[in-house]
Scaffold this motif. Sequence first.
Motif, short mmCIF file in Angstrom:
data_model
loop_
_atom_site.label_atom_id
_atom_site.label_comp_id
_atom_site.label_asym_id
_atom_site.label_seq_id
_atom_site.Cartn_x
_atom_site.Cartn_y
_atom_site.Cartn_z
N TYR A 142 -9.89 -4.09 20.37
CA TYR A 142 -10.23 -2.69 20.59
C TYR A 142 -9.01 -1.96 21.14
N VAL A 143 -8.74 -0.78 20.59
CA VAL A 143 -7.62 0.05 21.04
C VAL A 143 -8.19 1.30 21.69
N ASP A 144 -7.78 1.59 22.92
CA ASP A 144 -8.24 2.79 23.62
C ASP A 144 -7.53 4.02 23.07
N VAL A 145 -8.30 5.06 22.80
CA VAL A 145 -7.71 6.34 22.39
C VAL A 145 -8.24 7.43 23.32
N ALA A 146 -7.41 8.44 23.56
CA ALA A 146 -7.79 9.51 24.48
C ALA A 146 -8.93 10.35 23.92
N GLY A 147 -9.01 10.45 22.60
CA GLY A 147 -10.10 11.19 21.99
C GLY A 147 -9.90 12.69 22.08
N LYS A 180 -12.99 4.01 21.86
CA LYS A 180 -12.22 2.85 21.39
C LYS A 180 -12.24 2.81 19.87
N VAL A 181 -11.16 2.28 19.32
CA VAL A 181 -11.08 2.06 17.87
C VAL A 181 -10.90 0.57 17.64
N LEU A 182 -11.67 0.03 16.72
CA LEU A 182 -11.53 -1.38 16.37
C LEU A 182 -10.35 -1.54 15.42
N MET A 183 -9.34 -2.30 15.85
CA MET A 183 -8.14 -2.51 15.05
C MET A 183 -8.14 -3.92 14.47
N VAL A 184 -7.97 -4.02 13.16
CA VAL A 184 -7.86 -5.31 12.48
C VAL A 184 -6.45 -5.38 11.90
N LYS A 185 -5.65 -6.28 12.41
CA LYS A 185 -4.23 -6.30 12.04
C LYS A 185 -3.91 -7.19 10.85
N LYS A 186 -4.84 -8.10 10.48
CA LYS A 186 -4.55 -9.00 9.37
C LYS A 186 -5.79 -9.15 8.49
N PHE A 187 -5.73 -8.61 7.31
CA PHE A 187 -6.81 -8.76 6.33
C PHE A 187 -6.58 -10.05 5.56
N ASN A 188 -7.53 -10.98 5.63
CA ASN A 188 -7.37 -12.24 4.91
C ASN A 188 -8.71 -12.71 4.34
N LYS A 189 -8.66 -13.77 3.58
CA LYS A 189 -9.85 -14.27 2.91
C LYS A 189 -10.89 -14.77 3.91
N ALA A 190 -10.43 -15.42 4.98
CA ALA A 190 -11.35 -15.94 6.00
C ALA A 190 -12.16 -14.81 6.62
N LEU A 191 -11.52 -13.67 6.85
CA LEU A 191 -12.23 -12.52 7.41
C LEU A 191 -13.30 -12.03 6.43
N ALA A 192 -12.97 -12.00 5.16
CA ALA A 192 -13.93 -11.57 4.15
C ALA A 192 -15.12 -12.52 4.09
N GLY A 219 -8.90 11.54 12.69
CA GLY A 219 -7.87 11.66 13.72
C GLY A 219 -7.92 10.55 14.74
N LEU A 220 -9.12 10.02 15.05
CA LEU A 220 -9.24 8.92 16.01
C LEU A 220 -8.50 7.69 15.51
N CYS A 221 -8.62 7.43 14.21
CA CYS A 221 -7.90 6.29 13.62
C CYS A 221 -6.39 6.55 13.60
N PHE A 222 -5.99 7.79 13.32
CA PHE A 222 -4.56 8.12 13.34
C PHE A 222 -3.99 7.89 14.75
N GLU A 223 -4.76 8.28 15.76
CA GLU A 223 -4.31 8.08 17.14
C GLU A 223 -4.16 6.60 17.46
N ALA A 224 -5.10 5.78 16.98
CA ALA A 224 -5.07 4.35 17.25
C ALA A 224 -3.90 3.65 16.57
N VAL A 225 -3.55 4.11 15.37
CA VAL A 225 -2.51 3.43 14.59
C VAL A 225 -1.12 4.00 14.84
N MET A 226 -1.03 5.01 15.70
CA MET A 226 0.24 5.71 15.93
C MET A 226 1.38 4.75 16.25
N LYS A 227 1.11 3.76 17.09
CA LYS A 227 2.17 2.84 17.50
C LYS A 227 2.60 1.91 16.37
N GLU A 228 1.78 1.81 15.32
CA GLU A 228 2.10 0.94 14.19
C GLU A 228 3.01 1.65 13.18
N ILE A 229 3.15 2.95 13.32
CA ILE A 229 3.99 3.73 12.39
C ILE A 229 5.40 3.81 12.94
#
Length: 696
Positions: A381-386, A399-411, A586-596
């Motif tokens: 979970y990633v905290d966002v100011a909202g 909070k935004v749920l962040m999934v950093k690795k999409f793989n077959k096991a997750l599916a 926008g909530l997702c954009f805020e959560a992923v900001m550090k990944e850009i």
Amino acid sequence: MNDSKLKNFNPMALREKYSANNLNKKNNYSSFWLDNGWDNNTSIFDEDEPKRKGVDLVALASYRRAISNFVSIVTGESDIKVSFTSAGDSYTDGKKVTISSKLDDKLFDSTVGLALHEGSHIKLSNFDFLRNIENEIPQEYYSRSEVFGWERFEVISKVKDLLNYVEDRRIDYFVFTKSPGYKGYYHSLYEKYFHAKVIDKALQTDEYTSLDWDSYIFRIINLTNKNSNLDALPGLREIHSLIFKNIETLGSTEDAFSVALKVFHILLDNLNVQIENPTEKPEEGDGEESVEGGEGSEGAGGNEGSETMSDEEFNEAIENGLSEGNGDGGKKVELTDSQKKQLENAIKKQKKFMDGDITKKKLSKKDKSSMDAVESAGMSYVDVAGVTNNWTGKKTPTKVLMVKKFNKALAESDTISMISNPSYKWYSDEYKEAINKGLVMGTILGKKLQVRGESRETKWSRLDSGRIDKRLVAELGFGNERVFKTTFVESYSDAFLHISVDASGSMGGDKWKNTQTAVAAITKACSMINNVDLVVSYRSTQNAGGNRGSKSYPLMLIAYDSRVDKINKVRNLFHLLRPSGTTPEGLCFEAVMKEIEVGSNDKDSYFLNFSDGMPMFSNDDIEYHYDTAIDHTKKMVKEIRTRGVKVLSYFIGNSEWERKDSQDTFTKMYGSDAEFIDVTSVLPVAKTMNKKFLQK
């Protein structure tokens, strides 16, 4: 981590810093890292509780990681594993710590304390010695025990009980002196197992004051309780002094065993044979009546047991034992029949704790498999100011749920609702067709974008200055002095591109297939450009417990990262993605900001968005609709630009009417970077992307 750093690390200070976020008065020490979604209604060690629907595996994994980090810091051992189990009751086997999977724990601090306690056992206890304790007990004690009717295995069990207690005091003293910042978790641990109200009260009564084993062991394992009466039984003061006066010098399990044997010796001298073994005939001068309560038992110290120990009192009890004044004065207390039954259960829990046999809620095999997938996917979970409330002016965080690795096991785990299990065939074929179409289109698009990775060299010759052009050297003999040249090389910086895709339910049908075709095409094209890194993410929503009754969170799924993934991942897994949920743009954009990646002189950064317009989302924390959501998304897009990132946004619509209806909203959020084109056509996509890619 060295001892100096260990001593300076103080979670209790962090707790004070974040006290405004306290979840529960019982969770004073975990509140700085425990989130507000934690349900604090029940205890993880209570067995007769209604089963909670759904397990928040992401939160469970987060707390496991946090507790694991605590254990590593306290013990200085990075290889001690903290895990959950789907079977078995052993809390620690000398290699790993197993904790409960129960999320709704009102005393979570005690769970942390228990993990720290067991982790320290792994570091400090000699498990080989413990397994061979039978051979370490002198024959003298087996012989002396025969008069009480104890079999050999009973002697081993009783000595082990005493050793467990002394070893626990040694372990806890280590943590208290080496890592004082963690004392708070131990306070909660002891409050749970050794300072329960019924235990407090029982220590002030004549209960368990006979000269039998059960009375002595009850009084001994509660020596750290402030209501303990050291005069309740003969030899109890001597036992107390023997344990706590030597606790500082105990350097090993063997040292603790030596003290445990001395305590056993004192007990053998004081136990009443007739009580322990009624069939044994007393020798002359033996068999005195049971001393019910012992000297001074009438004046058991302490109060009604309604108060908890202060930090200072608790620290003193653990590190130095109780003061010598206990046991004098105070009123006589008696237990009701109901309280006596509660006392029996409390003593059973204490003994289970001493034996390491603590009942824990186990994960089902399915949940265990799913949580393994959650951890392999790097979910958190990633905290966002909202957003800001227009009336109060205050931020509404979520909070935004962040999934950093999409793989077959997750599916295959069925954990994320927007990811289909590979065994399902609902939309698989038509989604595969859209992906394959995009990969073919991407080969064409890549050729049109490859100029981004090329360099252009321009040379000027026959100049008056510069570097000598070797081909013109021969002309010097003919009076030509203009034999110099200069070369200008034009190239583009390395680039980072983040594609973010709206995967809400409104994107279903042809819109989704068209979007996936475009994403696959751009991903393939970028794989053909040697100086462009690409990340593809999807935005949706997810219920935490995997069912509709649980709390919903915005979801940000990192599906592809060219720095670690191969292009085949798009072909093999992207058809499993499907639109669902609402649009927390926008909530997702805020959560992923550090990944850009931030744009710089050395690297260009781009953000490419696919969506169909209006953002919306709500849960218990936030109402994210209409102007509030539009303005917040606009603000986040502006924030992305201020980081030196060039933005391009494609509107996805099924009809001209839909485009016109949403154009104003879309343009308001993305401004001049909004594009209304056919994303399944190579030329418009190439044109708009080159417009950004080739900017200097």
